[in-house]
Motif scaffolding. Structure first.
Motif, PDB file in Angstrom:
ATOM      1  N   ALA A 117       9.838  18.285  -2.594  1.00 48.51           N
ATOM      2  CA  ALA A 117      10.364  17.034  -2.209  1.00 48.51           C
ATOM      3  C   ALA A 117       9.064  16.211  -1.592  1.00 48.51           C
ATOM      4  O   ALA A 117       9.105  15.028  -1.823  1.00 48.51           O
ATOM      5  CB  ALA A 117      11.608  17.081  -1.279  1.00 48.51           C
ATOM      6  N   ALA A 118       8.303  17.017  -0.738  1.00 49.03           N
ATOM      7  CA  ALA A 118       7.193  16.167  -0.099  1.00 49.03           C
ATOM      8  C   ALA A 118       6.341  15.850  -1.364  1.00 49.03           C
ATOM      9  O   ALA A 118       5.703  14.889  -1.076  1.00 49.03           O
ATOM     10  CB  ALA A 118       6.655  17.037   0.896  1.00 49.03           C
ATOM     11  N   VAL A 119       5.901  16.501  -2.166  1.00 48.78           N
ATOM     12  CA  VAL A 119       5.115  16.293  -3.222  1.00 48.78           C
ATOM     13  C   VAL A 119       5.491  15.153  -4.205  1.00 48.78           C
ATOM     14  O   VAL A 119       4.750  14.341  -4.551  1.00 48.78           O
ATOM     15  CB  VAL A 119       4.908  17.571  -4.068  1.00 48.78           C
ATOM     16  N   ALA A 120       6.808  15.083  -4.487  1.00 47.04           N
ATOM     17  CA  ALA A 120       7.471  13.956  -5.130  1.00 47.04           C
ATOM     18  C   ALA A 120       7.515  12.672  -4.500  1.00 47.04           C
ATOM     19  O   ALA A 120       8.385  11.969  -5.053  1.00 47.04           O
ATOM     20  CB  ALA A 120       8.424  14.610  -5.797  1.00 47.04           C
ATOM     21  N   ALA A 121       6.978  12.766  -3.106  1.00 48.50           N
ATOM     22  CA  ALA A 121       7.300  11.337  -2.480  1.00 48.50           C
ATOM     23  C   ALA A 121       6.813  10.284  -3.063  1.00 48.50           C
ATOM     24  O   ALA A 121       5.674  10.392  -3.825  1.00 48.50           O
ATOM     25  CB  ALA A 121       6.908  11.593  -1.106  1.00 48.50           C
ATOM     26  N   THR A 122       7.433   8.877  -2.983  1.00 46.40           N
ATOM     27  CA  THR A 122       6.853   7.831  -3.518  1.00 46.40           C
ATOM     28  C   THR A 122       5.694   7.457  -2.633  1.00 46.40           C
ATOM     29  O   THR A 122       5.864   7.379  -1.463  1.00 46.40           O
ATOM     30  CB  THR A 122       7.834   6.646  -3.633  1.00 46.40           C
ATOM     31  N   VAL A 123       4.823   6.860  -3.250  1.00 47.75           N
ATOM     32  CA  VAL A 123       3.318   6.310  -2.438  1.00 47.75           C
ATOM     33  C   VAL A 123       3.542   4.678  -2.583  1.00 47.75           C
ATOM     34  O   VAL A 123       3.927   4.345  -3.391  1.00 47.75           O
ATOM     35  CB  VAL A 123       2.256   6.856  -3.039  1.00 47.75           C
ATOM     36  N   TYR A 124       3.439   4.204  -1.353  1.00 47.13           N
ATOM     37  CA  TYR A 124       3.506   2.660  -1.230  1.00 47.13           C
ATOM     38  C   TYR A 124       2.409   2.064  -0.865  1.00 47.13           C
ATOM     39  O   TYR A 124       1.354   2.908  -0.131  1.00 47.13           O
ATOM     40  CB  TYR A 124       4.546   2.345  -0.215  1.00 47.13           C
ATOM     41  N   ARG A 125       2.169   0.593  -1.066  1.00 46.18           N
ATOM     42  CA  ARG A 125       0.951   0.057  -0.878  1.00 46.18           C
ATOM     43  C   ARG A 125       1.304  -1.109  -0.076  1.00 46.18           C
ATOM     44  O   ARG A 125       2.226  -1.993  -0.620  1.00 46.18           O
ATOM     45  CB  ARG A 125       0.189  -0.292  -2.284  1.00 46.18           C
TER      46      ARG A 125
END
Length: 186
Positions: free
Chosen positions: A41-49
């Motif tokens: 779940a930590a690897v598949a987290a969404t990255v935000y800008r």
């Protein structure tokens, strides 16, 4: 009998204790499974800008409260390069290889003779091309020694060893003897 005192309802010999021991592998497996799920779940987290007040751009999966309204999710680039990117990288590598094999002009003139384009895939000669002997002057010997060190540099391992393929590309040049010439450090 001091040992008999441990055989109470929760002592070492009790049925509850032996069932607890039998449950340990199941508990370990369950804990390992939960850890793996959390890691996935930590690897598949969404990255935000988002951009802060100073105009600096930030990327993270955790957005501060005051930037949550302006933060936008970032699409991850594809893991595999496209065929066009692969072709462009191959062409770039071939042109850089051709430039590396082309004659380079230094302080003492060209170091290698010009090679035809068909020889671009042929292995290059060992560097340095010349190996010093007893008649070699001090400046040349030092230059060849430094070229040898630079040639072996990329083939050094973390522990200071040298990879075997280095000896196919580089010539070993020993340090000039101190009795003959003094080493000049640039």
């Amino acid at each position: 009998m001091p040992f008999a005192a441990n055989r109470g309802p929760l002592g070492l010999g009790s049925p509850t204790h032996t069932r607890g021991i039998a449950m340990l592998p199941l508990l370990r497996t369950t804990a390992l499974g939960i850890i793996c799920l959390l890691a996935t779940a930590a690897v598949a987290a969404t990255v935000y800008r988002w951009v802060d007040e100073q105009g600096k751009v930030h990327y993270s999966d955790l957005v501060p409260e005051r930037y949550r309204n302006t933060a936008k999710p970032v699409d991850a680039p594809p893991a595999e390069p496209t065929p066009e990117q692969q072709r462009a990288a191959l062409e770039r590598a071939q042109s850089e290889k051709a430039k590396a094999l082309a004659p380079s002009v230094g302080r003492s003139g060209p170091t290698e003779s010009a090679q035809p384009a068909s020889a671009a895939s042929a292995p290059s000669r060992k560097r340095p091309a010349q190996v010093p002997n007893d008649q070699t002057d001090c400046d040349t010997w030092q230059r060849l020694y430094m070229e040898s060190i630079e040639c072996f540099g990329p083939y050094r391992t973390v522990r200071g060893g040298v990879k075997p393929e280095a000896f196919e590309v580089c010539n070993v040049v020993r340090e000039p003897p101190p009795t003959r010439c003094r080493m000049h450090i640039p």
